[in-house]
Design a protein around this motif. Sequence first.
Motif, PDB file in Angstrom:
ATOM      1  N   LYS A  36      -2.414   6.753  -1.088  1.00  0.00           N
ATOM      2  CA  LYS A  36      -3.479   5.976  -1.742  1.00  0.00           C
ATOM      3  C   LYS A  36      -3.873   4.754  -0.918  1.00  0.00           C
ATOM      4  O   LYS A  36      -4.957   4.234  -1.065  1.00  0.00           O
ATOM      5  CB  LYS A  36      -3.015   5.516  -3.131  1.00  0.00           C
ATOM      6  N   ARG A  37      -2.973   4.288  -0.072  1.00  0.00           N
ATOM      7  CA  ARG A  37      -3.275   3.118   0.755  1.00  0.00           C
ATOM      8  C   ARG A  37      -3.049   3.478   2.221  1.00  0.00           C
ATOM      9  O   ARG A  37      -2.456   4.529   2.516  1.00  0.00           O
ATOM     10  CB  ARG A  37      -2.434   1.917   0.343  1.00  0.00           C
ATOM     11  N   PRO A  38      -3.485   2.647   3.144  1.00  0.00           N
ATOM     12  CA  PRO A  38      -3.310   2.981   4.569  1.00  0.00           C
ATOM     13  C   PRO A  38      -1.842   3.137   4.952  1.00  0.00           C
ATOM     14  O   PRO A  38      -0.986   2.383   4.509  1.00  0.00           O
ATOM     15  CB  PRO A  38      -3.930   1.784   5.290  1.00  0.00           C
ATOM     16  N   ILE A  39      -1.583   4.139   5.768  1.00  0.00           N
ATOM     17  CA  ILE A  39      -0.242   4.438   6.251  1.00  0.00           C
ATOM     18  C   ILE A  39      -0.293   4.459   7.776  1.00  0.00           C
ATOM     19  O   ILE A  39      -1.128   5.141   8.362  1.00  0.00           O
ATOM     20  CB  ILE A  39       0.237   5.830   5.772  1.00  0.00           C
ATOM     21  N   THR A  40       0.586   3.711   8.396  1.00  0.00           N
ATOM     22  CA  THR A  40       0.741   3.766   9.847  1.00  0.00           C
ATOM     23  C   THR A  40       1.986   4.595  10.114  1.00  0.00           C
ATOM     24  O   THR A  40       3.037   4.340   9.525  1.00  0.00           O
ATOM     25  CB  THR A  40       0.902   2.350  10.438  1.00  0.00           C
ATOM     26  N   ASN A 122      -5.248  -8.006  -0.034  1.00  0.00           N
ATOM     27  CA  ASN A 122      -4.949  -6.692   0.513  1.00  0.00           C
ATOM     28  C   ASN A 122      -3.539  -6.666   1.088  1.00  0.00           C
ATOM     29  O   ASN A 122      -3.096  -7.626   1.700  1.00  0.00           O
ATOM     30  CB  ASN A 122      -5.956  -6.343   1.615  1.00  0.00           C
ATOM     31  N   LYS A 123      -2.855  -5.556   0.886  1.00  0.00           N
ATOM     32  CA  LYS A 123      -1.518  -5.375   1.445  1.00  0.00           C
ATOM     33  C   LYS A 123      -1.654  -4.792   2.848  1.00  0.00           C
ATOM     34  O   LYS A 123      -2.550  -3.996   3.098  1.00  0.00           O
ATOM     35  CB  LYS A 123      -0.723  -4.379   0.609  1.00  0.00           C
ATOM     36  N   PRO A 124      -0.728  -5.127   3.731  1.00  0.00           N
ATOM     37  CA  PRO A 124      -0.719  -4.447   5.036  1.00  0.00           C
ATOM     38  C   PRO A 124      -0.348  -2.980   4.830  1.00  0.00           C
ATOM     39  O   PRO A 124       0.189  -2.607   3.793  1.00  0.00           O
ATOM     40  CB  PRO A 124       0.358  -5.181   5.820  1.00  0.00           C
ATOM     41  N   SER A 125      -0.634  -2.165   5.824  1.00  0.00           N
ATOM     42  CA  SER A 125      -0.303  -0.748   5.695  1.00  0.00           C
ATOM     43  C   SER A 125       1.202  -0.552   5.623  1.00  0.00           C
ATOM     44  O   SER A 125       1.979  -1.361   6.122  1.00  0.00           O
ATOM     45  CB  SER A 125      -0.854   0.040   6.892  1.00  0.00           C
ATOM     46  N   ALA A 126       1.582   0.537   4.978  1.00  0.00           N
ATOM     47  CA  ALA A 126       2.983   0.956   5.022  1.00  0.00           C
ATOM     48  C   ALA A 126       3.213   1.514   6.427  1.00  0.00           C
ATOM     49  O   ALA A 126       2.290   2.036   7.050  1.00  0.00           O
ATOM     50  CB  ALA A 126       3.249   2.026   3.975  1.00  0.00           C
ATOM     51  N   ILE A 127       4.427   1.369   6.934  1.00  0.00           N
ATOM     52  CA  ILE A 127       4.737   1.906   8.260  1.00  0.00           C
ATOM     53  C   ILE A 127       5.913   2.860   8.135  1.00  0.00           C
ATOM     54  O   ILE A 127       6.972   2.503   7.598  1.00  0.00           O
ATOM     55  CB  ILE A 127       5.072   0.794   9.276  1.00  0.00           C
ATOM     56  N   LEU A 128       5.705   4.077   8.598  1.00  0.00           N
ATOM     57  CA  LEU A 128       6.743   5.105   8.610  1.00  0.00           C
ATOM     58  C   LEU A 128       7.004   5.508  10.053  1.00  0.00           C
ATOM     59  O   LEU A 128       6.091   5.492  10.875  1.00  0.00           O
ATOM     60  CB  LEU A 128       6.296   6.346   7.834  1.00  0.00           C
ATOM     61  N   GLU A 129       8.230   5.880  10.335  1.00  0.00           N
ATOM     62  CA  GLU A 129       8.564   6.374  11.672  1.00  0.00           C
ATOM     63  C   GLU A 129       9.080   7.795  11.536  1.00  0.00           C
ATOM     64  O   GLU A 129       9.915   8.082  10.679  1.00  0.00           O
ATOM     65  CB  GLU A 129       9.624   5.482  12.314  1.00  0.00           C
ATOM     66  N   ILE A 130       8.562   8.674  12.386  1.00  0.00           N
ATOM     67  CA  ILE A 130       8.999  10.067  12.382  1.00  0.00           C
ATOM     68  C   ILE A 130       9.739  10.324  13.682  1.00  0.00           C
ATOM     69  O   ILE A 130       9.216  10.041  14.759  1.00  0.00           O
ATOM     70  CB  ILE A 130       7.796  11.024  12.250  1.00  0.00           C
ATOM     71  N   ASN A 131      10.950  10.862  13.582  1.00  0.00           N
ATOM     72  CA  ASN A 131      11.689  11.154  14.810  1.00  0.00           C
ATOM     73  C   ASN A 131      11.355  12.561  15.305  1.00  0.00           C
ATOM     74  O   ASN A 131      10.586  13.296  14.672  1.00  0.00           O
ATOM     75  CB  ASN A 131      13.200  10.931  14.623  1.00  0.00           C
ATOM     76  N   LYS A 137      11.554   7.707   8.429  1.00  0.00           N
ATOM     77  CA  LYS A 137      12.241   6.451   8.128  1.00  0.00           C
ATOM     78  C   LYS A 137      11.155   5.440   7.717  1.00  0.00           C
ATOM     79  O   LYS A 137      10.134   5.315   8.387  1.00  0.00           O
ATOM     80  CB  LYS A 137      12.976   5.961   9.382  1.00  0.00           C
ATOM     81  N   ILE A 138      11.373   4.733   6.614  1.00  0.00           N
ATOM     82  CA  ILE A 138      10.419   3.720   6.161  1.00  0.00           C
ATOM     83  C   ILE A 138      10.702   2.415   6.898  1.00  0.00           C
ATOM     84  O   ILE A 138      11.808   1.883   6.833  1.00  0.00           O
ATOM     85  CB  ILE A 138      10.518   3.499   4.640  1.00  0.00           C
ATOM     86  N   ILE A 139       9.688   1.916   7.621  1.00  0.00           N
ATOM     87  CA  ILE A 139       9.802   0.649   8.349  1.00  0.00           C
ATOM     88  C   ILE A 139       9.298  -0.495   7.477  1.00  0.00           C
ATOM     89  O   ILE A 139       9.899  -1.550   7.415  1.00  0.00           O
ATOM     90  CB  ILE A 139       8.989   0.695   9.670  1.00  0.00           C
ATOM     91  N   ARG A 140       8.152  -0.266   6.805  1.00  0.00           N
ATOM     92  CA  ARG A 140       7.584  -1.272   5.890  1.00  0.00           C
ATOM     93  C   ARG A 140       6.945  -0.541   4.736  1.00  0.00           C
ATOM     94  O   ARG A 140       6.160   0.369   4.918  1.00  0.00           O
ATOM     95  CB  ARG A 140       6.539  -2.119   6.632  1.00  0.00           C
ATOM     96  N   LYS A 141       7.307  -0.960   3.505  1.00  0.00           N
ATOM     97  CA  LYS A 141       6.741  -0.347   2.299  1.00  0.00           C
ATOM     98  C   LYS A 141       5.383  -0.916   1.995  1.00  0.00           C
ATOM     99  O   LYS A 141       5.034  -2.000   2.216  1.00  0.00           O
ATOM    100  CB  LYS A 141       7.636  -0.579   1.091  1.00  0.00           C
TER     101      LYS A 141
END
Length: 141
Positions: A36-40, A122-131, A137-141
Amino acid sequence: RPATKPVILLVGSLKQAENFVEHIPNTAKQIIKTAKRPITIVYPKAKNIPQVAKAHNGSIAIRIPKNRFLKSLLKMLGQPIISTSANISGHKPPTNFQEITAEMLKHADHIVNLKRNSRKQNKPSAILEINANGQIKIIRK
């Protein structure tokens, strides 16, 4: 922004994102489509981009914006845009245009006249890392 701090690549679509990473797992595609919101998302192996846009380990952070104007601009350009935060590294990120400091604004090449008067937080985007194994792995919710 310190040169050691990675940037974010903004792209207009998932298809465009595929040009810049070795593999986008189905899990990531599903997250992008349903968020629903931006995802990095940080992918382990960047390709077809200059070294300066990659993190020290060869990864790349990619976001497909939700904002219609930005999405249209990216599709029209047919190329990604490198993005950083609208704050000096280490300082609190702004949540709307009014919170962007004059110092930051004077360094911008161009400022789009969009939502400048909005006071919506506005919230910053959530940041996920994919190995490489597709684990997230969630970096920032």
